[in-house]
Design an enzyme around this catalytic site. Structure first.
Site, PDB file in Angstrom:
ATOM      1  CG  PHE A 136      -2.200   0.695   1.269  1.00 46.84           C
ATOM      2  CD1 PHE A 136      -2.972   1.219  -0.280  1.00 46.84           C
ATOM      3  CD2 PHE A 136      -1.697   2.155   1.783  1.00 46.84           C
ATOM      4  CE1 PHE A 136      -4.294   1.936   0.115  1.00 46.84           C
ATOM      5  CE2 PHE A 136      -3.111   2.882   1.790  1.00 46.84           C
ATOM      6  CZ  PHE A 136      -3.959   2.571   1.126  1.00 46.84           C
ATOM      7  CG  ASP A 151      -0.540  -2.356   6.718  1.00 50.73           C
ATOM      8  OD1 ASP A 151      -1.434  -3.062   6.532  1.00 50.73           O
ATOM      9  OD2 ASP A 151      -0.261  -1.347   5.835  1.00 50.73           O
ATOM     10  CE1 TYR A 163      -9.553   2.194   6.754  1.00 44.02           C
ATOM     11  CE2 TYR A 163      -8.953   3.304   9.030  1.00 44.02           C
ATOM     12  CZ  TYR A 163      -8.551   3.383   7.194  1.00 44.02           C
ATOM     13  OH  TYR A 163      -7.556   3.555   7.054  1.00 44.02           O
ATOM     14  CE  LYS A 164      -7.692  -0.899   5.198  1.00 43.63           C
ATOM     15  NZ  LYS A 164      -9.205  -0.466   4.019  1.00 43.63           N
ATOM     16  NE  ARG A 224      -9.976  -2.622  -3.000  1.00 40.56           N
ATOM     17  CZ  ARG A 224      -9.189  -2.075  -2.046  1.00 40.56           C
ATOM     18  NH1 ARG A 224      -7.928  -2.380  -1.423  1.00 40.56           N
ATOM     19  NH2 ARG A 224      -9.653  -1.357  -1.163  1.00 40.56           N
TER      20      ARG A 224
END
Length: 424
Positions: free
Chosen positions: A135, A212, A237-238, A386
């Site tokens: 990322f 990560d 927050y996912k 995605r």
């Protein structure tokens, strides 16, 4: 699933999977799941829980409004570690005293990488290993740290359709390696890295590893302690449904905590934050990884999801994740592949997390048009959609509707060229 199955057969299959789903009832805990909206972006921002409305309202009315500043002494100061303990136990496979809720993922990663580098005492270890498809924030951070510290970057050339292997890590590490930074699940392809195997390979080279876990926390079983991992960070927050910008977590293996120092010294990470004395002396243990005032509001929402995950168990969550992604791959094969759509995610369910990526040149313009019709995946350059599947809140019927909408737009060519909506 056969690629020749017609829409009616696939729809029946979706309904059968939902009927047999032991986690189906958890969907009712989330706001908006009673609508026809197809939300395929839980891997970027999870749906809010209905409970969260009550929790936050009660916090404003009773805790903040009723107790006012007394709330810090009565509960709030302990929330970063209390929620971190539950997160570690339920999601990360971490024993007590190693996990805390702190800052944004970027800031937490910076702290962990700098702390890991400071713990490496061999002056010959001057390299940081990372991969080309990690990322962006991970790559940018390491580039900046390398410049600050005069270190060398060693890049693993990762295949965007898969991810980093144990053999690649062994080839890239050696006597000069100080720290390795990798994601357990690749943000683009959904590839699930071999966390125990890679951790062992890094340790064999005499180096430390920072993981990560942004796309794995809450979607797959992790087992940090069992793997002997050194450090880890991840957002909330996912799959943890903490809400936009909710703070990230830091994990530090207990064997590293004595004497370890993170680089951002703030009052909340001091031994006695309210002593207000001259000089900095870090709080013992994982609390020393705090810096500024904890983001209490940002921590509240994730407590509900942690309770649900603890009740359901991560093994059951992972099992549904495999079924959801398998159904998504089957829908791709039946409907999207004949239209020229490529699959950029491993077909082996053991090698993927809880999202898949499909590629087609039309997707850049199509994504925003899908959003307009309440079908919400996300776009990843240069041409990937995605499909993110959150096991507690996503149904198989919802997935069917979303992929059917992609199919229909490809068949008709009727996607509006209104530009792509950027998402994080």
């Amino acid at each position: 699933m056969s690629a020749t199955e017609n829409p009616d057969a696939l729809w029946r299959r979706a309904l059968e999977l939902d009927a047999a789903d032991p986690l189906a009832a958890y969907r009712e805990h989330f706001i908006g799941t009673d609508t026809e909206l197809s939300y395929l972006d839980g891997n970027s921002l999870g749906r809010p829980l209905k409970r969260t409305v009550t929790d936050i309202s009660g916090f404003i009315q009773d805790s903040w409004g009723g107790r006012l500043i007394r709330g810090w002494d009565e509960e709030w100061l302990e929330l970063p570690q209390a929620i971190g303990e539950q997160l570690g136990r339920v999601v990360l496979g971490a024993a007590p005293g190693q996990t805390i809720i702190a800052d944004s993922t970027t800031v937490v990663l910076y702290k962990l990488i700098r702390a890991a580098l400071a713990a490496v005492t061999d002056p010959a270890r001057t390299e940081i290993v990372l991969d080309t498809d990690n990322f962006p924030t991970d790559r940018y951070l390491v580039e900046g740290i390398a410049r600050e510290e005069g270190l060398t970057l060693r890049w693993i050339d990762a295949d965007p359709a898969s991810g980093v292997s144990v053999d690649q890590v062994r080839a890239a590490t050696g006597p000069a390696t100080a720290v390795v930074l990798l994601s357990q699940i690749a943000y683009r392809s959904g590839f699930l890295a071999n966390l125990p195997g890679i951790t062992a390979a890094v340790h064999d080279a005499g180096a430390l590893v920072v993981w990560d876990l942004c796309h794995s926390a809450g979607s797959v079983e992790i087992g940090l302690d069992a793997a002997g991992a050194d450090f880890a960070a991840g957002c909330t927050y996912k799959y943890l449904n903490g809400g936009p910008g909710s703070p990230a977590f830091a994990y530090v293996n207990a064997r590293h905590l004595p004497g370890l120092r993170q680089p951002i010294w703030g009052w909340m990470g001091r031994k006695d934050a309210f002593e207000m004395a001259a000089g900095y002396e870090a709080a013992p243990g994982i609390r020393g990884f705090l810096s500024g005032t904890p983001a209490i509001f940002g921590m509240l929402a994730m407590r509900g999801t942690l309770d649900l995950l603890e009740e359901a168990g991560m093994a059951a969550v992972r099992a549904k994740s495999r079924l959801l992604t398998a159904f998504a791959v089957g829908l791709h094969d039946a409907w999207l592949a004949p239209a020229g759509v490529g699959l950029s995610t491993p077909r082996d369910p053991e090698l993927r997390g809880s999202h898949i990526t499909v590629d087609h040149p039309a997707f850049l313009d199509m994504t925003a048009a899908l959003w307009e019709q309440d079908v919400i995946p996300d776009f990843r350059a240069p041409q990937g959609i995605r499909i993110g599947l959150s096991p507690l809140s996503t149904s198989f019927a919802e997935l069917y509707r979303g992929v059917a909408a992609i199919r229909d737009r490809l068949e008709s060519g009727g996607f509006d060229k209104i530009g792509n909506v950027p998402v994080n």
